[in-house]
Motif scaffolding. Structure first.
Motif, PDB file in Angstrom:
ATOM      1  N   PHE A 158       1.003  -1.281   0.112  1.00 44.13           N
ATOM      2  CA  PHE A 158       0.025  -0.131   0.134  1.00 44.13           C
ATOM      3  C   PHE A 158       0.779   1.365   0.014  1.00 44.13           C
ATOM      4  O   PHE A 158       1.941   1.245   0.662  1.00 44.13           O
ATOM      5  N   GLN A 159       0.371   2.293  -0.591  1.00 40.97           N
ATOM      6  CA  GLN A 159       1.136   3.732  -0.738  1.00 40.97           C
ATOM      7  C   GLN A 159       1.242   4.040   0.791  1.00 40.97           C
ATOM      8  O   GLN A 159       2.340   4.782   1.114  1.00 40.97           O
ATOM      9  N   LYS A 160       0.304   4.012   1.743  1.00 42.22           N
ATOM     10  CA  LYS A 160       0.171   4.502   2.913  1.00 42.22           C
ATOM     11  C   LYS A 160       0.187   3.216   3.983  1.00 42.22           C
ATOM     12  O   LYS A 160      -0.083   2.176   3.579  1.00 42.22           O
ATOM     13  N   ASN A 161       1.048   3.910   5.112  1.00 45.36           N
ATOM     14  CA  ASN A 161       1.413   2.660   6.106  1.00 45.36           C
ATOM     15  C   ASN A 161       0.111   2.632   7.083  1.00 45.36           C
ATOM     16  O   ASN A 161      -0.072   3.428   8.078  1.00 45.36           O
ATOM     17  N   PHE A 162      -0.961   1.930   6.851  1.00 50.54           N
ATOM     18  CA  PHE A 162      -2.242   1.808   7.494  1.00 50.54           C
ATOM     19  C   PHE A 162      -1.927   1.264   8.931  1.00 50.54           C
ATOM     20  O   PHE A 162      -2.679   1.748   9.750  1.00 50.54           O
ATOM     21  N   LEU A 163      -0.908   0.464   9.053  1.00 48.71           N
ATOM     22  CA  LEU A 163      -0.672  -0.088  10.443  1.00 48.71           C
ATOM     23  C   LEU A 163      -0.210   0.743  11.326  1.00 48.71           C
ATOM     24  O   LEU A 163      -0.630   1.290  12.621  1.00 48.71           O
ATOM     25  N   HIS A 164       0.767   1.733  10.713  1.00 43.65           N
ATOM     26  CA  HIS A 164       1.375   2.992  11.620  1.00 43.65           C
ATOM     27  C   HIS A 164       0.029   3.982  12.028  1.00 43.65           C
ATOM     28  O   HIS A 164       0.191   4.507  13.040  1.00 43.65           O
ATOM     29  N   GLN A 165      -0.836   4.090  10.991  1.00 45.81           N
ATOM     30  CA  GLN A 165      -1.709   5.156  11.261  1.00 45.81           C
ATOM     31  C   GLN A 165      -2.824   4.607  12.384  1.00 45.81           C
ATOM     32  O   GLN A 165      -3.337   5.674  13.332  1.00 45.81           O
ATOM     33  N   ALA A 166      -3.261   3.522  12.517  1.00 40.83           N
ATOM     34  CA  ALA A 166      -3.907   2.931  13.289  1.00 40.83           C
ATOM     35  C   ALA A 166      -3.406   2.945  14.627  1.00 40.83           C
ATOM     36  O   ALA A 166      -3.825   3.124  15.714  1.00 40.83           O
ATOM     37  N   ARG A 167      -2.020   2.681  14.787  1.00 43.71           N
ATOM     38  CA  ARG A 167      -1.306   2.647  15.974  1.00 43.71           C
ATOM     39  C   ARG A 167      -1.259   4.072  16.529  1.00 43.71           C
ATOM     40  O   ARG A 167      -1.542   4.336  17.902  1.00 43.71           O
ATOM     41  N   ALA A 170      -4.799   5.070  18.048  1.00 42.41           N
ATOM     42  CA  ALA A 170      -4.904   4.388  19.423  1.00 42.41           C
ATOM     43  C   ALA A 170      -4.109   5.026  20.299  1.00 42.41           C
ATOM     44  O   ALA A 170      -4.606   5.178  21.409  1.00 42.41           O
ATOM     45  N   ILE A 171      -3.031   5.142  19.925  1.00 42.65           N
ATOM     46  CA  ILE A 171      -2.289   6.137  21.205  1.00 42.65           C
ATOM     47  C   ILE A 171      -2.748   7.490  21.748  1.00 42.65           C
ATOM     48  O   ILE A 171      -3.150   7.831  22.658  1.00 42.65           O
ATOM     49  N   ALA A 172      -3.527   8.080  20.642  1.00 41.36           N
ATOM     50  CA  ALA A 172      -3.879   9.352  20.747  1.00 41.36           C
ATOM     51  C   ALA A 172      -5.199   9.228  21.657  1.00 41.36           C
ATOM     52  O   ALA A 172      -5.623  10.044  22.328  1.00 41.36           O
ATOM     53  N   ILE A 185      -7.453  -1.589  15.167  1.00 39.23           N
ATOM     54  CA  ILE A 185      -7.940  -2.405  14.151  1.00 39.23           C
ATOM     55  C   ILE A 185      -7.981  -1.656  12.827  1.00 39.23           C
ATOM     56  O   ILE A 185      -8.404  -0.653  12.662  1.00 39.23           O
ATOM     57  N   VAL A 186      -7.616  -2.318  11.778  1.00 36.71           N
ATOM     58  CA  VAL A 186      -7.719  -1.847  10.397  1.00 36.71           C
ATOM     59  C   VAL A 186      -8.685  -2.872   9.570  1.00 36.71           C
ATOM     60  O   VAL A 186      -8.566  -4.133   9.392  1.00 36.71           O
ATOM     61  N   ALA A 187      -9.942  -2.410   9.307  1.00 37.15           N
ATOM     62  CA  ALA A 187     -10.884  -3.342   8.728  1.00 37.15           C
ATOM     63  C   ALA A 187     -11.291  -2.682   7.190  1.00 37.15           C
ATOM     64  O   ALA A 187     -11.293  -1.733   7.053  1.00 37.15           O
ATOM     65  N   ASP A 194      -6.511 -11.885   3.698  1.00 37.20           N
ATOM     66  CA  ASP A 194      -6.031 -13.460   3.827  1.00 37.20           C
ATOM     67  C   ASP A 194      -4.655 -13.039   4.742  1.00 37.20           C
ATOM     68  O   ASP A 194      -3.469 -13.359   4.183  1.00 37.20           O
ATOM     69  N   ILE A 195      -4.840 -13.179   5.906  1.00 39.37           N
ATOM     70  CA  ILE A 195      -3.612 -13.018   7.087  1.00 39.37           C
ATOM     71  C   ILE A 195      -3.833 -13.896   8.182  1.00 39.37           C
ATOM     72  O   ILE A 195      -5.100 -13.987   8.904  1.00 39.37           O
ATOM     73  N   LYS A 196      -2.998 -15.125   8.311  1.00 40.09           N
ATOM     74  CA  LYS A 196      -3.010 -16.035   9.081  1.00 40.09           C
ATOM     75  C   LYS A 196      -2.594 -15.680  10.672  1.00 40.09           C
ATOM     76  O   LYS A 196      -3.387 -16.217  11.298  1.00 40.09           O
ATOM     77  N   THR A 197      -1.573 -14.994  10.643  1.00 42.28           N
ATOM     78  CA  THR A 197      -1.278 -14.551  11.998  1.00 42.28           C
ATOM     79  C   THR A 197      -1.468 -13.340  12.394  1.00 42.28           C
ATOM     80  O   THR A 197      -1.244 -12.155  11.739  1.00 42.28           O
ATOM     81  N   GLN A 198      -2.177 -13.082  13.411  1.00 43.37           N
ATOM     82  CA  GLN A 198      -2.560 -11.962  14.052  1.00 43.37           C
ATOM     83  C   GLN A 198      -2.279 -11.544  15.354  1.00 43.37           C
ATOM     84  O   GLN A 198      -1.802 -12.608  16.076  1.00 43.37           O
ATOM     85  N   PRO A 199      -1.725 -10.297  15.842  1.00 45.45           N
ATOM     86  CA  PRO A 199      -2.096  -9.074  14.906  1.00 45.45           C
ATOM     87  C   PRO A 199      -0.701  -8.817  14.007  1.00 45.45           C
ATOM     88  O   PRO A 199       0.242  -9.687  14.235  1.00 45.45           O
ATOM     89  N   VAL A 200      -0.940  -7.987  13.421  1.00 43.41           N
ATOM     90  CA  VAL A 200       0.477  -7.559  12.540  1.00 43.41           C
ATOM     91  C   VAL A 200       0.922  -6.078  13.309  1.00 43.41           C
ATOM     92  O   VAL A 200       0.382  -5.215  12.954  1.00 43.41           O
ATOM     93  N   THR A 201       2.187  -6.451  13.718  1.00 39.67           N
ATOM     94  CA  THR A 201       2.818  -5.325  14.448  1.00 39.67           C
ATOM     95  C   THR A 201       1.881  -4.722  15.441  1.00 39.67           C
ATOM     96  O   THR A 201       1.558  -3.355  15.368  1.00 39.67           O
ATOM     97  N   ASN A 202       1.225  -5.214  16.174  1.00 40.31           N
ATOM     98  CA  ASN A 202       0.447  -4.971  16.977  1.00 40.31           C
ATOM     99  C   ASN A 202      -1.030  -4.282  16.685  1.00 40.31           C
ATOM    100  O   ASN A 202      -1.804  -3.768  17.289  1.00 40.31           O
ATOM    101  N   VAL A 203      -1.407  -4.489  15.527  1.00 45.17           N
ATOM    102  CA  VAL A 203      -2.649  -4.212  14.792  1.00 45.17           C
ATOM    103  C   VAL A 203      -3.302  -5.401  14.123  1.00 45.17           C
ATOM    104  O   VAL A 203      -2.746  -6.270  13.571  1.00 45.17           O
ATOM    105  N   TYR A 204      -4.594  -5.517  14.595  1.00 46.09           N
ATOM    106  CA  TYR A 204      -5.510  -6.634  13.894  1.00 46.09           C
ATOM    107  C   TYR A 204      -6.025  -5.921  12.660  1.00 46.09           C
ATOM    108  O   TYR A 204      -6.434  -4.953  12.401  1.00 46.09           O
TER     109      TYR A 204
END
Length: 251
Positions: A158-167, A170-172, A185-187, A194-204
């Protein structure tokens, strides 16, 4: 309280308005150029000179060069409308949780981070931030980043880092709401996840069909873990005293 997708849809309307105003300005500019050329052609004949037909080729130039910017604004409007539709779809899925005691807020604005698509507070007092994405296709992960495979196209990050954005959201929210922990959580409202192992860098990361189930699972798990966690003794006086065995006298 903002409605689901309201903020994003308002941005789409603003982009549509900007595109309309820009296109109108380009048409007016082309019309002004044409009027000047016609006046020069008309009065120039009185002084014995005229314009080459090639001069009229510059009339559509403003529209030709400005059309790219108009197209960009229209594309932004389309993507924001798609995002608003995704947020509305996720909100419809989350609606039954309200009847189970969950509190849900949509479109909370955070300075420098933008709007939080959805914030949920469970009956157990657990906080969750849901960042909604409306991309279609297939979403996968290598454990650190998300990858997107659009229909009939190659896989790419992805062009943007959605995982960082969600984290960050959540902190704020954790600080704003004064909570112990907020789960990010990113929905995806339209993609197959298709992601077998959750979370991905602390983001579901989930698809819309599994969002409610994940929220309920995480909330029940956190409550179970809280009960299972042993109580730490902080006062040494509470510890049981053990008498040390006396040393055997030497013969």
């Amino acid at each position: 309280m903002p409605k689901p997708g309201e903020y994003v849809r308002s941005r789409a309307q603003a982009y549509h308005e900007q595109a309309h105003q820009m296109l109108l300005a380009l048409v007016k500019l082309s019309a002004a150029i044409l009027m000047v050329l016609l006046l020069v052609q008309l009065f120039g004949q009185s002084f014995g000179f005229g314009l080459s037909p090639l001069a009229y080729a510059c009339v559509p130039l403003p529209i030709m060069f400005g059309w790219r910017e108009v197209a960009k604004l229209r594309d932004r409007a389309r993507r924001n409308e798609q995002g608003a539709t995704g947020e509305e779809a996720i909100a419809a899925i989350l609606e039954p949780l309200k009847h189970q005691g969950w509190q849900i807020e949509y479109g909370s604005y955070i300075a420098k981070l933008g709007d939080v698509d959805a914030f949920l507070l469970s009956p157990n007092g657990r906080g969750y931030v849901v960042e909604v994405k409306s991309h279609a296709g297939l979403v996968q992960s290598n454990g650190n980043y998300l990858f997107h495979t659009p229909e009939n196209k190659r896989r790419r990050p992805f062009q943007k880092n959605f995982l960082h954005q969600a984290r960050q959201q959540a902190i704020a929210i954790k600080q704003i709401k004064n909570l112990g922990y907020v789960t990010p959580i990113v929905a995806f409202s339209h993609a197959v996840v298709d992601i077998k192992t959750q979370p991905v860098t602390n983001v579901y990361v989930v698809g819309q069909n599994k969002l409610v189930g994940y929220l309920q699972y995480l909330d029940n798990k956190s409550r179970y873990d809280a009960k299972k966690k042993p109580i730490k003794r902080t006062d040494k006086s509470d510890r049981p005293k053990v008498q040390k065995p006396s040393r055997r006298p030497s013969p």
